[in-house]
Design an enzyme around this catalytic site. Structure first.
Site, mmCIF file in Angstrom:
data_model
loop_
_atom_site.group_PDB
_atom_site.id
_atom_site.type_symbol
_atom_site.label_atom_id
_atom_site.label_comp_id
_atom_site.label_asym_id
_atom_site.label_seq_id
_atom_site.Cartn_x
_atom_site.Cartn_y
_atom_site.Cartn_z
ATOM 1 C CD GLN A 75 32.932 35.459 -10.357
ATOM 2 O OE1 GLN A 75 33.836 36.044 -9.767
ATOM 3 N NE2 GLN A 75 31.804 35.127 -9.750
ATOM 4 C CB SER A 76 34.781 41.639 -14.695
ATOM 5 O OG SER A 76 35.720 42.663 -14.913
ATOM 6 C CG ASN A 77 39.938 39.354 -11.815
ATOM 7 O OD1 ASN A 77 39.532 38.883 -10.751
ATOM 8 N ND2 ASN A 77 40.395 38.593 -12.801
#
Ligand SMILES: *Cc1c(COP(=O)(O)O)cnc(C)c1O
Length: 335
Positions: A75-77
């Site tokens: 879920q990398s920003n």
């Protein structure tokens, strides 16, 4: 400091606001709480990686890149914003995602994962937790080069000395705003992860002779390791900047009490912080970074670390899209 010597693209056309949080201040009955709204930075849904990418993408363009490669958690920003910057610049982007929590990658997941797809990512490769991400990125870069393409590797979190320049710039922006608003901050608090934000801010503060203590709340590593990671990057960054006032080991303040079971794993104090900020100030903090950092700041207020009459500034580094991958736990808490 002369940041104009470094090539930069611009993805935000304004200074992000510093806002007073009257309702939260009242509930906590402690210091005056302000927030630096870096969640309102440019590119898709904003966040701290936007500032780093201004310098990283300028470097990529200068090197004639046609494809940006980077890595992050599922879920990398950082992956979302790097992809967004690549879209803006008309470049291709490929992502390598590390499944740090086994079984946590779902190709149809919401949150940032959905945004990777809607932004038109060229390819996603998922690797096991603990993989050597630098080696994975370099291997992918070699494959693309052999096909005649020009890849540019952005390191995880954008946290090298180029990306961290974005947070030196942020410290200078805060300094300007303090002067404009007539507010003297006694403490600044930031999440501390891959360390570019923490190292950039401390260089900007110390380098400008602004000795406001900066507290980093770790989101993964223990205090000693995180302090070393931040310090090492801060020293390299200081050399790049040529600052006379260099960052000292004692300048790096880290708390590791709010990580919980590990990176990206929910804690009850994170859930409480997410709900409190939403319900007092209508501000969304995220489950992985700013929720845990906010939980830390609130606990340190309760413990008397930050006192009534003082002004404190929380750096909101973004991340709200990840909430949509954590809806159950952030609404109902840990069961
Ligand atoms: C990456 C990230 C951080 C941590 O910043 P670092 O520079 O990696 O330490 C904090 N908040 C959000 C929302 C992030 O995406």
């Amino acid at each position: 400091m002369n940041l104009a010597q470094f090539p930069r693209r611009r993805y935000t056309s304004y200074k992000t606001p510093i806002e007073f949080l009257p309702n939260l201040t009242k509930v906590m009955d402690g210091p005056n709480i302000y927030i630096k709204r870096d969640d309102l930075l440019g590119l898709t849904a904003g966040g701290n990686k936007t500032r780093k990418l201004e310098f990283l993408m300028a470097d990529a363009l200068q090197q004639g890149a046609d494809t940006i490669l980077t890595c992050g958690a599922v879920q990398s920003n950082h992956c979302r914003l790097t992809l967004a910057a690549a879209v803006k610049e008309g470049l291709k982007c490929q992502l390598i995602l590390e499944e740090r929590v086994p079984g946590s990658y779902h190709p149809t997941a919401s949150g940032n994962n959905y945004l990777f797809n809607i932004l038109g990512v060229e390819a996603i490769k998922v690797v096991k937790g603990g993989s050597d991400m630098t080696a994975e990125l370099n291997q992918l870069a070699e494959e693309l080069k052999s096909q005649g393409r020009k890849p540019y590797v952005v390191p995880g979190g954008g946290s090298n000395t180029i990306g961290a320049l974005g947070y030196v710039a942020c410290a200078e922006e805060i300094m300007d705003q303090m002067f404009d608003m007539g507010i003297n901050f006694n403490h600044i608090i930031t999440p501390s992860g891959s360390a570019g934000t923490h190292a950039g801010l401390i260089n900007g503060l110390v380098g400008n002779n602004l000795h406001i203590p900066l507290t980093g709340i770790s989101v993964s590593r223990n205090k000693q390791l995180q302090t070393e990671v931040v310090y090492n990057l801060a020293v390299k960054l200081g050399e790049k900047l040529g600052t006379k006032n260099s960052v000292k080991y004692e300048d790096i303040i880290v708390y590791d009490d709010y990580v919980g079971a590990g990176y990206s794993l929910p804690t009850q104090s994170m859930v409480d912080a997410v709900q409190l900020l939403a319900r007092t100030e209508a501000i969304l903090v995220d489950p992985v970074y700013t929720g845990k950092a906010m939980a830390g700041m609130l606990d340190l207020i309760k413990k008397g670390q930050f006192k009534k009459g003082e002004n404190i500034l929380f750096v909101h580094t973004g991340g709200s899209p990840a909430l949509f991958a954590y809806t159950d736990v952030t609404l109902n808490g840990l069961k």
